[in-house]
Design a protein around this motif. Structure first.
Motif, mmCIF file in Angstrom:
data_model
loop_
_atom_site.group_PDB
_atom_site.id
_atom_site.type_symbol
_atom_site.label_atom_id
_atom_site.label_comp_id
_atom_site.label_asym_id
_atom_site.label_seq_id
_atom_site.Cartn_x
_atom_site.Cartn_y
_atom_site.Cartn_z
ATOM 1 N N ALA A 43 0.828 -1.082 0.127
ATOM 2 C CA ALA A 43 -0.037 0.156 -0.152
ATOM 3 C C ALA A 43 0.996 1.102 -0.045
ATOM 4 N N ASP A 44 2.096 1.211 0.665
ATOM 5 C CA ASP A 44 2.942 2.253 0.654
ATOM 6 C C ASP A 44 3.577 2.498 -0.680
ATOM 7 N N LEU A 45 3.893 1.563 -1.309
ATOM 8 C CA LEU A 45 4.315 1.706 -2.847
ATOM 9 C C LEU A 45 3.469 1.979 -3.913
ATOM 10 N N ALA A 46 2.018 1.320 -3.883
ATOM 11 C CA ALA A 46 1.109 1.292 -4.893
ATOM 12 C C ALA A 46 0.177 2.688 -4.421
ATOM 13 N N GLY A 47 -0.038 2.713 -3.178
ATOM 14 C CA GLY A 47 -1.272 3.627 -2.768
ATOM 15 C C GLY A 47 -2.303 2.918 -2.244
ATOM 16 N N GLU A 48 -3.100 3.742 -1.143
ATOM 17 C CA GLU A 48 -4.332 3.102 -0.793
ATOM 18 C C GLU A 48 -5.451 2.710 -1.637
ATOM 19 N N ASP A 49 -5.855 3.631 -2.535
ATOM 20 C CA ASP A 49 -6.866 3.317 -3.411
ATOM 21 C C ASP A 49 -6.643 2.257 -4.440
#
Length: 530
Positions: free
Chosen positions: A23-29
């Protein structure tokens, strides 16, 4: 933290350990949508999948560091059972002649490999430029998590996934020295100015990345789809770095036919192309600004026109020669003034420098940048061509590679980029220290070595004679377990011993490797004077 053990009473861990989740690298959404889709497919708990997507993975844990430091003194030792195998495969004759089963990998960890002979080797060439972060780098466990979440690797160029699209944007931002979150990146991606890198084509190999650039250079002379080409009627001339005899054997830009003619292979084919006016290849003298200016003037007179200038910055296939900043800056000015597009081939140097790209440190603005090898860290074959919208002339299928858009390969890029972003200053410090130590080593052993070439982790030793270079590399492999290769196959080029240390090499490890080289050279000198 500081490591304490019997061999090294107090060794400081200088590379930063940090943790990142998918999630940190790719984003929460994105990860939320992934978890929802995976739960719908598998029937698993979406909440459990979300926990997995948020699992923090340490990139450089103390245990990984400590084991690297402990192993460096043991290179050359047999630390595991040797494998006795008669399997020879079914290679071509040339591959069979070059094969060394003893060094073939049984297991790898960080900068180290255990060969089939059970001995410990240090990958001082990073397994031919593939592993800047070493084998089994802890941060790549995010790839396993992505697989567990059901993120597929295989896609196609008209269904490029979110990870691939995100990686493209981050690479373009890095190539322009801006943040991918800044408003400036939106202006950059719509530009069509030469020298503004703002496009990406995802490919499998460096050869195909360079091939795509060559196609765009040639498209200015030969119509791709029947439309009129802007330079139609002129004979395209490719400028490459000349060898020491004025020939064109110095460079290396891949294994496709046209790229190989740029380095003097397929000579009859190249001669036929030149005689028929299809294209020609001209060598320009290394680090000679006046010679480059003369070439630009000569080959932009009718019926000729320069199709492009292709170069590496560190010529690791020709003596490890480093092109000088002043030379390249002047060459780029001449190319811009004459409308000559430039390819900076960073297949070997990308992901080895603070800021990711060596061309950024030179203050130059190429029109094409080929990248690969290092970014996916040996996990996947995944090269890319970054280029200026001014030359965006290929159709979707003009540089098609079916597997070039792989999502997990793009995630490997993001992991590598994250580690370098956090540790760029230390990578630069160790690289400078290593080259300084290699320069001192060359001066100490002047009876065998003429100079230290290359730069930072990509440093090389130039030898007085081919037999000495070959013997040195043989002893470093067999006695000291350090994987170094001798480059002796090109004419008019000094024989060199090439290295390319993983960027996770610490100062202590770099000094240990140079000490082993020193001991090897001392022994060779003593034997020659006995």
């Amino acid at each position: 933290m500081r490591l304490k053990n019997q061999e090294y009473p107090e060794v400081a861990q200088v590379f930063q350990n940090f943790s990142r989740s998918l999630a940190d690298l790719a984003g929460e959404d994105y990860t939320n949508y992934v978890c929802a889709a995976s739960a719908a497919l598998t029937g698993e708990s979406e909440a459990a999948l979300r926990l997995l997507a948020h699992e923090a993975v340490p990139f450089y844990p103390a245990e990984f560091f400590a084991r690297q430091e402990a192993l460096i003194s043991r290179t050359g030792e047999q630390i595991a059972p040797a494998m006795d195998s008669a399997e020879s495969g079914a290679p071509s004759d040339s591959y069979r002649a070059a094969q060394h089963n003893a060094q073939s990998p049984l297991a790898g960890f960080g900068g180290f490999r255990v060969g089939e002979d059970g001995r410990l080797y240090y990958a001082a060439k990073s397994e031919h430029y593939h592993i800047p972060l070493g084998h089994s780098f802890p941060g790549y466990r995010l790839i396993d998590i992505a697989k567990r979440l059901g993120i597929p690797n295989a896609t196609h160029n008209n269904t490029r996934g979110f990870l691939t699209r995100s990686t493209e944007r981050r690479l373009i931002a890095a190539a322009n020295g801006v943040s991918c979150e800044s408003a400036e990146i939106d202006k950059i991606v719509i530009s069509r100015e030469p020298g503004v890198i703002n496009r990406a084509i995802n490919l499998e190999t460096g050869s195909l990345a360079v091939e795509a650039a060559i196609k765009m250079m040639l498209a200015r002379f030969y119509p791709i789809d029947g439309a009129k080409a802007p330079c139609e009627g002129r004979i395209p001339v490719f400028l490459v770095m000349a060898d020491n005899a004025g020939g064109i054997t110095a460079g290396y830009h891949g294994t496709t036919v046209i790229a190989q003619t740029l380095r003097g292979l397929w000579p009859a084919f190249g001669k036929k192309a030149e005689e028929s006016g299809l294209y020609r290849v001209v060598g320009v003298p290394i680090n000679d600004a006046a010679g480059f200016e003369a070439a630009i003037k000569r080959w932009n007179e009718p019926p000729y026109q320069t199709a492009g200038f292709l170069h590496e910055i560190i010529m690791m296939n020709y003596g490890g020669i480093r092109l000088e900043e002043a030379f390249l800056q002047q060459a780029y000015r001449l190319c811009r003034a004459s409308g000559t597009p430039v390819l900076c081939d960073e297949i070997q140097s990308c992901a080895w420098y603070e800021g990711l790209f060596l061309f950024r440190q030179y203050g130059i603005r190429p029109d094409f940048v080929s990248i690969g090898k290092g970014f996916p860290g040996g996990n996947y074959a995944a090269s890319k061509l970054l280029f200026s919208g001014a030359f965006d002339s290929l159709s979707q299928f003009g540089a098609l590679v079916t597997n070039g858009q792989e999502e997990l390969a793009s995630l490997a890029y993001l992991v590598t980029m994250e580690f370098i972003a956090e540790n760029g200053a230390e990578i630069a410090r160790v690289g400078a220290l290593y080259h300084e130590a290699m320069t001192a080593l060359a001066a100490k052993h002047g009876s065998l070595i003429t100079a230290a070439a290359g730069d930072a982790h990509m440093s090389a030793l130039s030898f007085e004679s081919v037999p000495d270079a070959v013997e040195f590399c043989k002893r470093m492999q067999l006695t000291y377990g350090v994987d170094i290769s001798a480059q002796t196959y090109k004419p008019n080029c000094p024989p060199v011993a090439l290295t390319k240390l993983p960027v996770i090499t610490t100062e202590h490890m770099a000094r240990s490797l140079v000490e082993k080289m020193d001991r090897c050279l001392i022994t060779m000198e003593e034997e020659q004077h006995a």
